[in-house]
Design an enzyme around this catalytic site. Structure first.
Site, short mmCIF file in Angstrom:
data_model
loop_
_atom_site.label_atom_id
_atom_site.label_comp_id
_atom_site.label_asym_id
_atom_site.label_seq_id
_atom_site.Cartn_x
_atom_site.Cartn_y
_atom_site.Cartn_z
N LYS A 132 0.93 -1.08 0.17
CA LYS A 132 0.10 -0.02 -0.14
C LYS A 132 0.92 1.06 -0.07
O LYS A 132 1.80 1.49 0.74
CB LYS A 132 -1.09 -0.13 1.16
CG LYS A 132 -1.83 1.14 1.23
CD LYS A 132 -2.77 1.15 2.51
CE LYS A 132 -3.80 2.33 2.64
NZ LYS A 132 -4.51 2.10 3.74
N SER A 157 -9.35 2.51 3.01
CA SER A 157 -8.22 3.18 2.12
C SER A 157 -7.57 2.47 1.51
O SER A 157 -6.65 2.76 0.50
CB SER A 157 -7.42 4.39 2.70
OG SER A 157 -6.64 3.69 3.75
N SER A 213 -10.03 0.88 7.22
CA SER A 213 -9.35 0.74 5.84
C SER A 213 -8.85 -0.43 5.31
O SER A 213 -8.58 -0.73 4.19
CB SER A 213 -8.33 1.64 5.72
OG SER A 213 -8.71 2.92 5.78
#
Length: 473
Positions: A82, A157, A181
């Site tokens: 990520k 996210s 997230s």
């Protein structure tokens, strides 16, 4: 075209095939890079693809098969990172124009450990700016798209990581979570994700998201892959003063064992949320599967106040400490919705903050009371399925709601506030073919129990063979 069966093979099996010299790391990396080249323009799951580095690392891993007797657990296995995680020598944007050219000179602790375990980084996955939003969108390019329906959101996210796993662009991916997230996009994309106990995976350098409530965790197709990855990432590091000093449980040892007879609670709405009827029905049916596995499942919810009344002043102040300076110094480079999220932080007073902390301690105490009676709490992961990009629901369960992430993912902040481990398992599909997730929450420090329950559910209701049409080539 790239081999779909190979791309969807669990990471633990890939690692064994490589160690047995039945699979070449070069062949494996080539497979994923080809899939990324075909599918990423449609999904925007990756912000950066490290093609040259991945190929070079794969070539070195292949040579090591001959020269090294002892190989690390993920030797030659690709991973996606990520883009909130620092990666030495690889662009790390945090989903922001502010950092579009930033290249760190060090890895985060999680990345450092994954590299040491032999993993090969394929690239950096898409994230909303600083992880602030419930959808994966920013000013660096198109919104991240859901592999099950590219008109729909991946959530956020960690949306890029979840999309990459669902589409077979990587066997493993990292996520991070300060308000759901990991679980939100895992639920929307039909994959497995677990937020571990707060402090289980050390965080360093501090992410430009949350200093107090953030955790890293794995996203994968199978529970066993997540257990393998979590075991590598977990463990104390003095660079993070919050990191847990006690040795982490042996996560791999629990996923193949019979599930103990656990006491479970089920709640569709936690007493405060509006829930889509299709999601409610599918997740309750999934929760009842545990009764067939020898567990007790009772309808019950913790006696808590509305969590966002506590969460909001804490997270706003937290984010302002991390990135508030950008509101004054670089406002023209920020994503408009990020500014909307961040601006109220200017108004949080020290009195409001301390009052929120006082309420938080009561909240945590009541949650502890609840988990003295139950080993596991089950809820829907999200209260809706993935919706069209940029069009958050204005109605849920026939009732009007504010079109905001707090209404379509209302349960997750409870586990950031308490630090409890929480995982999302795929548990079905809506009538229009979008995934539905079941949320499995355990006591503080007991990710092993959460993983055991998740693995038992996976065995009873397998999901890894369910593949989005776009990924089948």
């Amino acid at each position: 075209m790239a081999d779909t069966a190979l791309a969807l093979t669990p990471a633990y099996k890939l690692a064994q095939l490589i160690k047995n010299k039945e699979l070449s790391p070069v062949e494996l990396v080539d497979c994923f890079l080809e899939r990324i080249s075909v599918l990423n323009p449609k999904l925007n799951a990756f912000l950066t693809v490290t093609e040259s580095e991945a190929r070079a690392t794969a070539a070195a891993a292949e040579k090591a098969l001959v020269t090294q007797k002892e190989l690390p657990p993920l030797h030659g296995v690709p991973v996606a990172i990520k883009d909130l995680e620092y990666t030495k020598g690889i662009r790390t944007t945090s989903g922001s124009l502010v950092y579009k050219d930033f290249v760190p000179d060090e890895d985060s602790i999680a990345v450092e450990r994954l590299r040491a375990a032999g993993a090969i980084i394929l690239g950096k996955t898409n994230t909303p700016e600083f992880g602030l939003l419930g959808e994966t969108k920013n000013r660096l390019g198109d919104d991240c798209r859901n592999p099950w329906d590219t008109r729909c959101t991946t959530g956020g996210s960690s949306g890029g990581s979840a999309a990459a796993i669902a589409a077979g662009l990587s066997p493993l991916a990292t996520g991070s979570d300060s308000a759901g997230s990991i679980s939100n996009p895992a639920g929307f994309c039909g994959v497995f994700g677990i937020k571990p106990t707060h402090g289980r995976i050390p965080l360093w350098p501090p992410a430009p998201d949350s200093l107090l409530l953030l955790d890293s965790g794995p996203i994968s197709r199978t529970v066993k892959d997540a257990a393998l990855m979590l075991g590598i990432m977990a463990g104390h590091d003095s660079r993070d003063p919050i990191s847990i000093r006690e040795k982490a449980p042996d996560y791999l040892s629990v996923v193949d064992k019979p599930l103990p007879k656990l006491r479970m609670a089920w709640s569709a709405d936690m007493g405060y949320a509006k829930v889509d009827s299709e999601v409610r029905s599918a997740s309750e049916e999934a929760a009842r599967v545990f009764e067939t596995l020898g567990c007790t499942v009772e309808e019950a919810a913790p006696d808590i106040e509305y969590p966002f009344d506590i969460y909001t002043p804490i997270i706003l102040a937290d984010e302002y400490v991390a990135i508030g300076n950008l509101l004054e110094e670089r406002p023209e480079d920020l994503f408009p919705e990020s500014v909307v999220e961040m601006k109220p932080a200017r108004e949080v007073t020290s009195v409001q903050y301390v009052r929120a902390l006082n309420r938080l301690w009561h909240f945590q105490s009541r949650m502890s009371d609840f988990f003295e009676k139950y080993d596991i709490l089950l809820t829907p992961t999200n209260v809706v399925t993935a919706f069209p990009v940029g069009d958050a629901p204005r109605e849920i369960g026939g009732q009007p709601v504010k079109p905001h992430w707090t209404t379509f993912m209302p349960f997750q902040v409870c586990w950031n506030l308490t630090g409890y481990p929480a995982a999302s398992v795929p548990c079905g599909f809506s009538a229009n073919g979008l995934p539905i997730g079941l949320f499995i929450i355990g006591r503080w420090g007991q990710e092993d129990v959460v993983l055991a329950a998740s693995a038992a559910f996976e065995q009873a209701r397998p999901w890894a063979d369910k593949i989005p049409q776009i990924a089948q080539f």
